[in-house]
Motif scaffolding. Structure first.
Motif, PDB file in Angstrom:
ATOM      1  N   ALA B  34       9.713  -5.379   0.773  1.00 15.45           N
ATOM      2  CA  ALA B  34       8.449  -4.871   1.298  1.00 15.45           C
ATOM      3  C   ALA B  34       7.438  -4.820   0.169  1.00 15.45           C
ATOM      4  N   CYS B  35       6.160  -4.738   0.523  1.00 13.70           N
ATOM      5  CA  CYS B  35       5.174  -4.716  -0.543  1.00 13.70           C
ATOM      6  C   CYS B  35       5.059  -3.308  -1.132  1.00 13.70           C
ATOM      7  N   LEU B  36       4.612  -3.268  -2.353  1.00 11.00           N
ATOM      8  CA  LEU B  36       4.548  -2.028  -3.112  1.00 11.00           C
ATOM      9  C   LEU B  36       3.854  -0.863  -2.394  1.00 11.00           C
ATOM     10  N   PRO B  64      -3.492  -9.323  10.745  1.00 14.87           N
ATOM     11  CA  PRO B  64      -2.232 -10.060  10.689  1.00 14.87           C
ATOM     12  C   PRO B  64      -1.311  -9.599   9.574  1.00 14.87           C
ATOM     13  N   CYS B  65      -1.725  -8.644   8.774  1.00 14.67           N
ATOM     14  CA  CYS B  65      -0.849  -8.335   7.653  1.00 14.67           C
ATOM     15  C   CYS B  65       0.068  -7.153   7.930  1.00 14.67           C
ATOM     16  N   ARG B  66       0.930  -6.895   6.965  1.00 17.11           N
ATOM     17  CA  ARG B  66       1.994  -5.935   7.197  1.00 17.11           C
ATOM     18  C   ARG B  66       1.502  -4.510   7.361  1.00 17.11           C
ATOM     19  N   PHE B  67       0.324  -4.235   6.817  1.00 19.79           N
ATOM     20  CA  PHE B  67      -0.170  -2.867   6.826  1.00 19.79           C
ATOM     21  C   PHE B  67      -0.136  -2.253   8.216  1.00 19.79           C
ATOM     22  N   GLY B  68      -0.455  -3.053   9.210  1.00 21.48           N
ATOM     23  CA  GLY B  68      -0.486  -2.558  10.581  1.00 21.48           C
ATOM     24  C   GLY B  68       0.850  -2.025  11.067  1.00 21.48           C
ATOM     25  N   ALA B 290      -2.402  -7.625  -7.199  1.00 16.59           N
ATOM     26  CA  ALA B 290      -1.750  -7.753  -5.909  1.00 16.59           C
ATOM     27  C   ALA B 290      -0.332  -7.238  -5.993  1.00 16.59           C
ATOM     28  N   PRO B 291       0.126  -6.610  -4.933  1.00 18.04           N
ATOM     29  CA  PRO B 291       1.536  -6.244  -4.889  1.00 18.04           C
ATOM     30  C   PRO B 291       2.352  -7.528  -4.814  1.00 18.04           C
ATOM     31  N   LEU B 292       3.502  -7.530  -5.432  1.00 17.61           N
ATOM     32  CA  LEU B 292       4.376  -8.701  -5.354  1.00 17.61           C
ATOM     33  C   LEU B 292       4.661  -8.998  -3.886  1.00 17.61           C
ATOM     34  N   THR B 293       4.707 -10.251  -3.526  1.00 19.14           N
ATOM     35  CA  THR B 293       4.920 -10.769  -2.159  1.00 19.14           C
ATOM     36  C   THR B 293       3.748 -10.506  -1.217  1.00 19.14           C
ATOM     37  N   CYS B 294       2.626 -10.032  -1.744  1.00 18.94           N
ATOM     38  CA  CYS B 294       1.477  -9.777  -0.871  1.00 18.94           C
ATOM     39  C   CYS B 294       0.954 -11.112  -0.329  1.00 18.94           C
ATOM     40  N   MET B 295       0.992 -11.257   0.971  1.00 16.85           N
ATOM     41  CA  MET B 295       0.697 -12.560   1.572  1.00 16.85           C
ATOM     42  C   MET B 295      -0.748 -13.016   1.371  1.00 16.85           C
TER      43      MET B 295
HETATM   44  S1  SF4 Z   1      -2.265  -7.034   2.183  1.00 17.00           S
HETATM   45 FE1  SF4 Z   1      -0.527  -7.298   0.853  1.00 17.00          FE
HETATM   46  S2  SF4 Z   1       0.063  -5.251   0.266  1.00 17.00           S
HETATM   47 FE2  SF4 Z   1      -1.243  -5.091   2.065  1.00 17.00          FE
HETATM   48  S3  SF4 Z   1       0.164  -5.062   3.782  1.00 17.00           S
HETATM   49 FE3  SF4 Z   1      -0.445  -7.153   3.433  1.00 17.00          FE
HETATM   50  S4  SF4 Z   1       1.160  -7.977   2.129  1.00 17.00           S
HETATM   51 FE4  SF4 Z   1       1.304  -5.772   2.012  1.00 17.00          FE
END
Ligand code: SF4
Ligand code: SF4
Lengths: 355, 354
Positions: B34-36, B64-68, B290-295
């Motif tokens: 998961a991201c940081l 579209p990103c994981r934050f949601g 950027a957090p590692l693996t941040c898309m």
């Molecule tokens: S923008 Fe980056 S840090 Fe934020 S949810 Fe998406 S992948 Fe994770």
């Protein structure tokens, strides 16, 4: 090119399509569409070490495996004397769901590279708000290749229709059959389509499993309606198509009667799977369904994979022979109502795997 | 957020400042890849729980990103840990701030809408004024004679601003802080680099997550400007620009053409756009966090070489994760500022501007 084809049209262009990522899902549509439009299609060859290595030099290290491979395929096509590369920007293929942020940026990432590529055809497909936006996608294509708009539309719907029928019959036959076949170990392979179908990336896992006496079920065989029904208890709908497919189909399979194991295959660095697989695993643990989690990267070796699969299958078969009947636990958690969650969590903890 | 809810008469437990412990709690329970931000956020929630919180409030989103999906995944993880938490997730755009406040009102009983509006105003103003002070701080860091003076004043003012209950208190606290900052002695005879800091919002705004890179750059002699400030983000995402003030992000997006022509979730497009904008304003360099693996930031990172080539601005990308060491980062920042100085020496006074 000037050659005549059966359709008596003149072949207008040679267009290259990388055999990677979404090609594995929609390639048949694209190919037959371009064919109807009298365009010659060149698809890059199967992935190999060279393609991967070449791709990896073109993207940042942090990118995931499928994106690296995609770059490799695009570069291979660049040497093939094609007039254009077909690099669609696939943002969303259904309402209220996206594909993946990285795939949304593919055309831009490709054109930022150093070496020169043929001109890119990069229509945007974004159905997140409404399915009718497909029209924009088609218009984009028609415009960049100066196709007739009406003909483009017809050709697309023709291609899509054939594809839909094919998928439907595949799914129907799945639903008509039992999940477990006598004498075979049932394995559900939870992964994105391009990992399932790219034999180089997945180290040929599907054939391997078959050889080892397994019946392999793939997510695409499970009808989307079934997947969606499985997800309807989530408090917040998932907004990734891959995620919906993965979680929805796993939940469905996990609850079918009969013994089975689930293999979760994902690529190192995949942002979507980092979340979805965690949800899947939490669910499977609660349901007491055995699973094996495999993460692929550039250095995955066949030997290591074989051992892990063998051990997993041995464990499954041993369990089966003990005749430990998996009483399918009803009630489920995953974002559902907390009351039932507690009940089902407690109910199946005794069958939890890997105790 | 805290200011808003306190004003409404809720007892708010603010998780302790993110620390090593927060992170390790998060790392222990979050998915490995998961991201940081998720890891730290999860750690925050666990710590808040230990302090007796029984509900959490978070922003959400629809991709579209994981934050949601943060809130949902966190709930599940917490549930499996045996914590039951009420949660309140702000879901723009399906759920506007009004609906959110309605839900808050349901929990705490009736409060007049006037009071609610006042609370929103004051909470936002706090964020806004803090951002104002930060901009002064960013200017001072490379210039102050005794390193750290401005930072000390700033962190003290944070607490006075936080304590302010009404507009008058707030204005006074702000005025005082600004005066103090303006009186910090500076040495104006040095070359100051200008660096634009872009990247993923959480790593930009949370010094703990970024190992205080912004501060470090300041002490290395750079005037740092960020692509994002908290008050801008609140205004845009939670209030749809309702609180006035033009928002920069719209403009940044325009600059991202032709490098990145589509949003890619998170702040990927802003990172590109802001960098181009900074380059146009004559900045010396860009640091991308950027957090590692941040898309989204991976997409931006892949595109940066083209920006560097066409706008002539060097970019340093730093990925952050729980294994980051201070030394490694320090060396990279030093090397980067050295490079920028050399470049400046070569080009000055004929600076080429994109
Ligand atoms: S923008 Fe980056 S840090 Fe934020 S949810 Fe998406 S992948 Fe994770
Ligand atoms: S879905 Fe995952 S594996 Fe596929 S491109 Fe996106 S991040 Fe990579």
């Amino acid at each position: 090119m000037g050659e005549k084809t059966e359709g008596d049209g003149i072949l207008k262009y040679r267009i290259g399509i990388p055999r990677a990522v979404m090609y594995y899902q929609f390639g048949t549509i694209w190919k037959s569409f371009f064919h109807t439009m009298d365009t010659e299609v060149i698809v890059s060859g199967e992935t190999n070490k060279k393609i991967l290595d070449e791709g990896a030099t073109r993207v940042v290290d942090e990118a995931c495996l499928p994106v690296k491979v995609y770059f490799g395929h695009a570069m291979q096509l660049a040497r093939e004397e094609v007039d254009f590369l077909f690099i669609p920007r696939l943002v969303s293929i259904e309402k209220k769901a996206f594909i993946c942020p990285k795939l949304m940026g593919l055309p831009d990432m490709l054109s930022a590279g150093k070496s020169s590529l043929p001109p890119l055809i990069k229509p945007t497909l974004n159905l997140v708000k409404s399915e009718s936006r497909l029209e924009d996608f088609l218009q984009d294509i028609a415009k960049s290749l100066s196709f007739d708009k009406k003909k483009t539309r017809q050709a697309w719907h023709l291609a899509q229709g054939v594809y839909n029928k094919e998928m439907e019959s595949k799914r129907r036959s799945f639903l008509e059959n039992q999940i477990d076949c006598p004498g075979l170990t049932t394995i559900f392979l939870a992964a994105h389509p391009y990992l399932i179908h790219d034999r180089f990336l997945n180290l040929n896992i599907v054939d391997k499993l078959k050889k080892m006496g397994c019946r392999v079920i793939l997510p695409e065989e499970i009808p989307p309606e079934v997947q969606n029904a499985e997800l309807s208890c989530l408090r917040k709908p998932l907004f990734w198509s891959f995620g919906k497919m993965q979680l929805g189909s796993v939940r469905f399979i996990a609850r079918q009667p009969g013994a089975k194991g689930i293999i979760i295959l994902s690529s190192f660095g995949c942002g979507i799977d980092s979340f979805i697989d965690n949800m899947v695993v939490r669910y499977l643990k609660k349901m007491g369904v055995p699973y094996l989690n495999i993460i692929l990267d550039e250095h995955s070796g066949a030997a290591g994979l074989d051992t892990r699969i063998e051990a997993f299958l041995d464990m499954l078969r041993w369990k089966e022979s003990k005749d430990e009947d998996y009483v399918s636990t009803y009630g489920s958690y995953l974002g559902c109502d907390e009351g039932t969650a507690r009940a089902s969590g407690a109910g199946c903890s005794s069958t939890t795997l890997f105790q | 957020m805290k200011a808003l809810l306190e004003h409404l008469g809720l007892d708010v437990v603010v998780p302790p400042y993110s620390s090593k412990r927060t992170l390790s709690l998060g790392v222990q329970h979050a998915p490995e890849f998961a991201c940081l931000p998720l890891k730290i956020n999860l750690g925050n929630l666990i710590e808040a729980r230990e302090l007796g919180a029984d509900a959490f409030i978070m922003a959400g989103g629809v991709g579209p990103c994981r934050f949601g999906l943060y809130a949902q995944l966190e709930k599940e993880i917490l549930y499996d840990l045996g914590y039951t938490y009420e949660s309140l997730v702000l879901e723009p755009p399906d759920m506007g701030i009004l609906k959110f406040l309605k839900e808050v009102r349901q929990i705490i009983g009736t409060v007049s809408w006037w009071r609610v509006w006042q609370s929103v105003r004051i909470a936002y103003r706090k964020a806004y004024l803090i951002d104002e002070l930060e901009r002064v701080l960013q200017e001072l860091r490379p210039r102050e004679v005794v390193k750290g003076t401005a930072d000390r004043i700033f962190s003290f003012s944070l607490s006075t601003i936080d304590r302010a209950k009404n507009n008058d208190d707030l204005n006074e606290a702000f005025g005082l802080a600004k005066q103090k900052l303006l009186h910090v002695p500076t040495d104006d005879n040095q070359i100051i680099l200008k660096i634009g800091l872009v990247g993923e919002i959480y790593t930009l705004l949370e010094p703990f997550a970024s190992l205080e890179i912004e501060k470090k750059l300041g002490y290395l002699g750079a005037h740092v400007n960020r692509s994002l400030y908290l008050s801008e983000w609140i205004n845009e995402h939670l209030f749809h620009g309702f609180l006035g003030k033009k928002n920069m992000n719209r403009q940044f997006k325009d600059y991202s053409y032709p490098f990145l022509n589509h949003f890619v979730g998170g702040h990927g497009q802003e990172s590109i756009g802001a960098s181009v904008a900074f380059a146009k304003e004559g900045y010396d360099g860009i640091v991308q966090l950027a957090p590692l693996t941040c898309m989204p930031e991976i997409v931006a990172h892949t595109i940066f070489p083209k920006v560097t080539k066409e706008c002539g601005i060097p970019v340093l990308t730093i990925y952050l994760d729980e294994q980051m060491g201070q030394e490694g980062v320090n060396t990279r920042l030093e090397a980067f500022t050295d490079l920028l100085r050399k470049k400046r020496a070569l080009l000055d006074p004929l600076r080429t501007i994109c």
